[in-house]
Write a protein that holds these residues in place. Structure first.
Motif, PDB file in Angstrom:
ATOM      1  N   MET A   1       0.846  -1.179   0.000  1.00  0.00           N
ATOM      2  CA  MET A   1       0.000   0.000   0.000  1.00  0.00           C
ATOM      3  C   MET A   1       0.892   1.244   0.000  1.00  0.00           C
ATOM      4  SD  MET A   1      -3.067   0.970   2.634  1.00  0.00           S
ATOM      5  CE  MET A   1      -4.096  -0.363   2.073  1.00  0.00           C
ATOM      6  N   ASN A   2       0.616   2.179  -0.905  1.00  0.00           N
ATOM      7  CA  ASN A   2       1.469   3.363  -0.986  1.00  0.00           C
ATOM      8  C   ASN A   2       1.016   4.452  -0.018  1.00  0.00           C
ATOM      9  OD1 ASN A   2      -0.633   4.841  -2.142  1.00  0.00           O
ATOM     10  ND2 ASN A   2       0.115   4.606  -4.222  1.00  0.00           N
ATOM     11  N   GLN A   3       1.792   5.506   0.042  1.00  0.00           N
ATOM     12  CA  GLN A   3       1.557   6.598   0.979  1.00  0.00           C
ATOM     13  C   GLN A   3       0.180   7.238   0.778  1.00  0.00           C
ATOM     14  OE1 GLN A   3       4.206   9.967   0.559  1.00  0.00           O
ATOM     15  NE2 GLN A   3       4.239  10.277   2.770  1.00  0.00           N
ATOM     16  N   TYR A   4      -0.318   7.241  -0.427  1.00  0.00           N
ATOM     17  CA  TYR A   4      -1.627   7.830  -0.729  1.00  0.00           C
ATOM     18  C   TYR A   4      -2.710   7.224   0.154  1.00  0.00           C
ATOM     19  CZ  TYR A   4      -5.868   8.912  -3.366  1.00  0.00           C
ATOM     20  OH  TYR A   4      -7.125   9.332  -3.734  1.00  0.00           O
ATOM     21  N   HIS A   5      -2.659   5.920   0.357  1.00  0.00           N
ATOM     22  CA  HIS A   5      -3.674   5.227   1.149  1.00  0.00           C
ATOM     23  C   HIS A   5      -3.373   5.250   2.637  1.00  0.00           C
ATOM     24  CE1 HIS A   5      -5.792   3.894  -2.394  1.00  0.00           C
ATOM     25  NE2 HIS A   5      -4.636   3.513  -2.929  1.00  0.00           N
ATOM     26  N   GLN A   6      -2.163   5.575   3.014  1.00  0.00           N
ATOM     27  CA  GLN A   6      -1.781   5.573   4.428  1.00  0.00           C
ATOM     28  C   GLN A   6      -1.886   6.940   5.077  1.00  0.00           C
ATOM     29  OE1 GLN A   6       2.176   3.999   4.282  1.00  0.00           O
ATOM     30  NE2 GLN A   6       1.499   1.878   4.106  1.00  0.00           N
ATOM     31  N   ASP A   7      -1.512   8.001   4.352  1.00  0.00           N
ATOM     32  CA  ASP A   7      -1.478   9.350   4.924  1.00  0.00           C
ATOM     33  C   ASP A   7      -1.639  10.352   3.787  1.00  0.00           C
ATOM     34  OD1 ASP A   7      -0.871  11.821   6.078  1.00  0.00           O
ATOM     35  OD2 ASP A   7       0.757  11.003   7.307  1.00  0.00           O
ATOM     36  N   LEU A   8      -2.885  10.727   3.534  1.00  0.00           N
ATOM     37  CA  LEU A   8      -3.195  11.604   2.397  1.00  0.00           C
ATOM     38  C   LEU A   8      -2.460  12.935   2.485  1.00  0.00           C
ATOM     39  CD1 LEU A   8      -4.795  12.015  -0.211  1.00  0.00           C
ATOM     40  CD2 LEU A   8      -6.688  12.852   1.192  1.00  0.00           C
ATOM     41  N   ALA A   9      -2.385  13.526   3.677  1.00  0.00           N
ATOM     42  CA  ALA A   9      -1.717  14.821   3.826  1.00  0.00           C
ATOM     43  C   ALA A   9      -0.233  14.715   3.478  1.00  0.00           C
ATOM     44  CB  ALA A   9      -1.893  15.358   5.239  1.00  0.00           C
ATOM     45  N   ALA A  10       0.415  13.682   3.964  1.00  0.00           N
ATOM     46  CA  ALA A  10       1.837  13.494   3.666  1.00  0.00           C
ATOM     47  C   ALA A  10       2.034  13.220   2.178  1.00  0.00           C
ATOM     48  CB  ALA A  10       2.417  12.363   4.507  1.00  0.00           C
ATOM     49  N   TRP A  11       1.160  12.417   1.606  1.00  0.00           N
ATOM     50  CA  TRP A  11       1.224  12.113   0.176  1.00  0.00           C
ATOM     51  C   TRP A  11       1.094  13.398  -0.642  1.00  0.00           C
ATOM     52  CZ3 TRP A  11      -2.507  13.083  -3.523  1.00  0.00           C
ATOM     53  CH2 TRP A  11      -2.257  12.557  -4.788  1.00  0.00           C
ATOM     54  N   ALA A  12       0.112  14.257  -0.290  1.00  0.00           N
ATOM     55  CA  ALA A  12      -0.120  15.503  -1.031  1.00  0.00           C
ATOM     56  C   ALA A  12       1.093  16.428  -0.920  1.00  0.00           C
ATOM     57  CB  ALA A  12      -1.379  16.194  -0.518  1.00  0.00           C
ATOM     58  N   ALA A  13       1.670  16.529   0.273  1.00  0.00           N
ATOM     59  CA  ALA A  13       2.853  17.368   0.460  1.00  0.00           C
ATOM     60  C   ALA A  13       4.015  16.840  -0.381  1.00  0.00           C
ATOM     61  CB  ALA A  13       3.235  17.425   1.939  1.00  0.00           C
ATOM     62  N   HIS A  14       4.143  15.529  -0.431  1.00  0.00           N
ATOM     63  CA  HIS A  14       5.217  14.922  -1.224  1.00  0.00           C
ATOM     64  C   HIS A  14       5.001  15.190  -2.717  1.00  0.00           C
ATOM     65  CE1 HIS A  14       8.382  12.153  -2.328  1.00  0.00           C
ATOM     66  NE2 HIS A  14       7.527  11.474  -3.088  1.00  0.00           N
TER      67      HIS A  14
END
Length: 143
Positions: A1-14
């Motif tokens: 599972m990628n960051q998108y599904h684990q932590d949307l805020a962190a994924w968006a910042a990345h």
């Protein structure tokens, strides 16, 4: 599972950091597309929901004159301002104002809300005001 599904805020910042760095090849394009489409739908939904509340309160204002108060006046004022702010931020949302079916649907929902809140079952089932009247800041203010 990628960051998108684990932590949307962190994924968006990345994703933003990747865009700023010009690292297009590293972007999560599939999920970026999904999020952009969701963001657009959210803006459209917010406009629609605010129009429903505004219509409901205008109906209550007209059909229950003995119940008029500052709370209803404030809700009408706030919804009009929020709708104007949405249009200012995203002018393309105003395209809905040219869509008779969009107004009819918002009207039906506004009528349902007003009927539920008031018990009045004789409210007009078709729009009796134009979008311009509904949005006009002085509409009903003198009554």
């Amino acid at each position: 599972m990628n960051q998108y599904h684990q932590d949307l805020a962190a994924w968006a910042a990345h994703q933003a950091a990747l865009l700023k760095a010009g690292r297009m090849q590293d972007l999560d394009v599939e999920n970026l597309i999904e999020e952009m489409e969701a963001m657009s739908r959210k803006e459209h939904r917010e406009l629609f929901n605010r129009m429903i509340v505004l219509i409901a309160h205008l109906l209550k204002w007209q059909y229950q004159p003995t119940h008029r108060g500052m709370s209803w006046r404030q809700t009408i004022f706030n919804q009009r301002n929020e709708i104007s702010d949405l249009i200012e931020d995203s002018p393309s949302l105003a395209n809905h104002f040219d869509d008779a079916e969009w107004l009819n649907k918002a009207w039906r929902r506004g009528v349902q809300q007003a009927e539920t809140e008031t018990g009045i079952k004789t409210l007009p089932q078709q729009p009796v005001w134009t979008i311009a009247e509904i949005r006009e800041k002085d509409f009903f203010e003198q009554e």
